[in-house]
Design an enzyme around this catalytic site. Structure first.
Site, PDB file in Angstrom:
ATOM      1  N   GLY A 198     -61.434 -17.544  76.759  1.00 22.10           N
ATOM      2  CA  GLY A 198     -60.939 -17.963  77.903  1.00 22.10           C
ATOM      3  C   GLY A 198     -59.721 -17.349  78.195  1.00 22.10           C
ATOM      4  O   GLY A 198     -58.545 -17.315  78.243  1.00 22.10           O
ATOM      5  N   GLU A 222     -63.528 -16.578  89.667  1.00 19.95           N
ATOM      6  CA  GLU A 222     -62.194 -15.846  90.273  1.00 19.95           C
ATOM      7  C   GLU A 222     -61.406 -14.991  89.398  1.00 19.95           C
ATOM      8  O   GLU A 222     -60.814 -13.898  89.587  1.00 19.95           O
ATOM      9  CB  GLU A 222     -61.221 -17.126  90.900  1.00 19.95           C
ATOM     10  CG  GLU A 222     -61.952 -17.728  92.056  1.00 19.95           C
ATOM     11  CD  GLU A 222     -62.010 -16.673  93.539  1.00 19.95           C
ATOM     12  OE1 GLU A 222     -60.845 -16.326  93.796  1.00 19.95           O
ATOM     13  OE2 GLU A 222     -62.934 -16.294  93.715  1.00 19.95           O
ATOM     14  N   GLN A 223     -61.342 -15.775  88.023  1.00 20.77           N
ATOM     15  CA  GLN A 223     -60.531 -14.893  86.968  1.00 20.77           C
ATOM     16  C   GLN A 223     -61.205 -13.705  86.626  1.00 20.77           C
ATOM     17  O   GLN A 223     -60.663 -12.754  86.387  1.00 20.77           O
ATOM     18  CB  GLN A 223     -60.527 -16.105  85.881  1.00 20.77           C
ATOM     19  CG  GLN A 223     -59.628 -17.036  85.883  1.00 20.77           C
ATOM     20  CD  GLN A 223     -59.207 -17.939  84.954  1.00 20.77           C
ATOM     21  OE1 GLN A 223     -60.130 -17.954  83.933  1.00 20.77           O
ATOM     22  NE2 GLN A 223     -58.111 -18.539  84.806  1.00 20.77           N
ATOM     23  N   CYS A 281     -46.419 -33.438  84.097  1.00 18.47           N
ATOM     24  CA  CYS A 281     -46.632 -32.416  82.884  1.00 18.47           C
ATOM     25  C   CYS A 281     -45.420 -31.941  82.573  1.00 18.47           C
ATOM     26  O   CYS A 281     -45.018 -32.073  81.136  1.00 18.47           O
ATOM     27  CB  CYS A 281     -47.391 -31.214  83.075  1.00 18.47           C
ATOM     28  SG  CYS A 281     -49.235 -31.616  83.571  1.00 18.47           S
TER      29      CYS A 281
END
Length: 395
Positions: free
Chosen positions: A176, A202-203, A362
């Site tokens: 990841g 995209e990453q 969050c």
């Protein structure tokens, strides 16, 4: 008559909403105050919400009401949500205990990729607007209150790399790997051979671009790959790192993740797992699952530790960065709001309100301690070579 019944239902639901005094203006113009004292915030309910959804999942009903402008708030959104989370009996603060894993299926590889694409493939241009230059989308590490977000993300990356005790020539796997900043820093600063895997196209593109700019093609590699495919390659690694990925695995898949980590790690190898954690297992938040992180579930500390122990992954260090995440999210919120002009050219107002709610909730979540953020440093079997104190982390 129907409207009066609906209003009485709302009044009942709102009685125990928050720890703070607040007022509510209903769709008929009437105003009601809850709790004694000067009101700290105001809620305007312009239109009634879906009664069935309100009964089944009040948090999702209110979230969608805010997104659709049926509800407006006058006051700091993070503060309001924090006051709701602090009210133990609030209708919006009722996490569903996970009674059984049987109804959850192991997430397939295609579904995992689709879930990742939903969030992380919104576009690099979007994330560049409110993340820092490192493009780190995980909890930063603030060594001082004056640290910028950029400095704190650099701090976090090197805090992790120091914990791993990297040595030149070692093989590092990043499960990841995001936009690749940690991979590149590990190669540049410690001379390791690094592989990153991500499910985000995209990453992947951004990481490839960074590797080429740094001239590290012989040292750093990135693949669009499910981590569960890595075992087929037969390669083992001296070090494994995973930052902000376990939250996407799901409760039922924690044992699988730990089993694969064990198989991919060399004997006496070291792994660092950085993830949001909970005290107990709960079902995924409906708002986050529907709109932000499909398939996401926060693992509990105990299920992570159990998965580690079942796979001979021995904890040598465990650190909480909970309050660091609150500060990180406040930086992201500020950047997001300061770039609304550019963001509104890419996304509509409903999306913007959704993300404002997500970032604010969050931040309140970590302030109130509903969730935590832990870094676990583990070794495969006993490792007698790691430093015996933490002094090396701060040299």
């Amino acid at each position: 008559m129907v409207l009066s019944v609906k209003k009485s239902l709302y009044k009942k639901l709102l009685e125990n909403l928050s720890t703070e005094p607040f007022t509510v203006t209903f769709w008929d113009g009437t105003v009601t105050q809850y709790n004694q004292g000067v009101p700290e915030f105001h809620i305007a309910i312009h239109q009634p919400l879906d009664t069935k959804l309100l009964a089944e999942d009040p948090m999702l009903a209110f979230a969608e009401g805010y997104m659709d402008k049926r509800i407006e708030v006058d006051g700091d959104l993070e503060y309001i949500i924090e006051s709701i989370f602090n009210q133990q009996g609030s209708i919006l603060n009722q996490p569903l205990a996970l009674r059984t894993l049987k109804k959850f299926k192991s997430t397939g590889k295609k579904q995992s990729k689709d879930n990742v694409a939903h969030h992380y493939d919104l576009g690099n241009d979007f994330y560049k607007l409110w993340l820092d230059e490192t493009m780190n989308y995980s909890c930063a590490y603030f060594q001082s209150a004056e640290d910028s977000l950029y400095q704190a993300q650099k701090n976090k990356t090197h805090h992790i790399l120091k914990k791993l005790n990297l040595q030149p020539g070692q093989k590092l796997l990043d499960i990841g790997s995001g936009w690749g900043y940690l991979l590149i820093e590990a190669a540049k600063e410690y001379g390791v051979q690094a592989l990153g895997v991500t499910l985000s196209e995209e990453q992947y593109k951004q990481t490839k671009r960074r590797i080429e700019i740094e001239g590290l093609q012989d040292q750093v590699e990135v693949k669009v790959m499910d981590y569960r495919e890595l075992i087929k390659e037969g390669t083992t690694y001296d070090r494994i790192v995973s930052v902000g990925m376990l939250e996407h695995v799901g409760h039922v898949n924690i044992p699988t993740f730990m089993e694969h980590t064990n198989h991919l790690l060399k004997d006496r190898g070291v792994a660092l797992l950085h993830c949001i954690t909970g005290l107990v297992e709960v079902e995924g938040n409906a708002f986050l699952n529907k709109y932000i992180f499909p398939g996401g579930q926060i693992p509990s500390v105990r299920e992570l530790v159990d998965g580690m122990s079942q796979n001979d992954l021995r904890i040598t260090d465990m650190e909480s960065l909970r309050l660091h995440y609150t500060i990180t999210l406040r930086h992201w919120k500020r950047n997001f709001e300061e770039n609304l002009g550019a963001i509104s050219q890419q996304f509509d107002e409903r999306f913007i309100r959704m993300w404002r709610l997500y970032l604010s909730a969050c931040a309140a979540n970590f302030t109130c301690g509903i969730s935590d953020l832990h870094q676990f440093l583990v070794t495969k079997g006993p490792n007698n070579e790691l430093p015996m104190t933490r002094d090396y982390l701060y040299e």
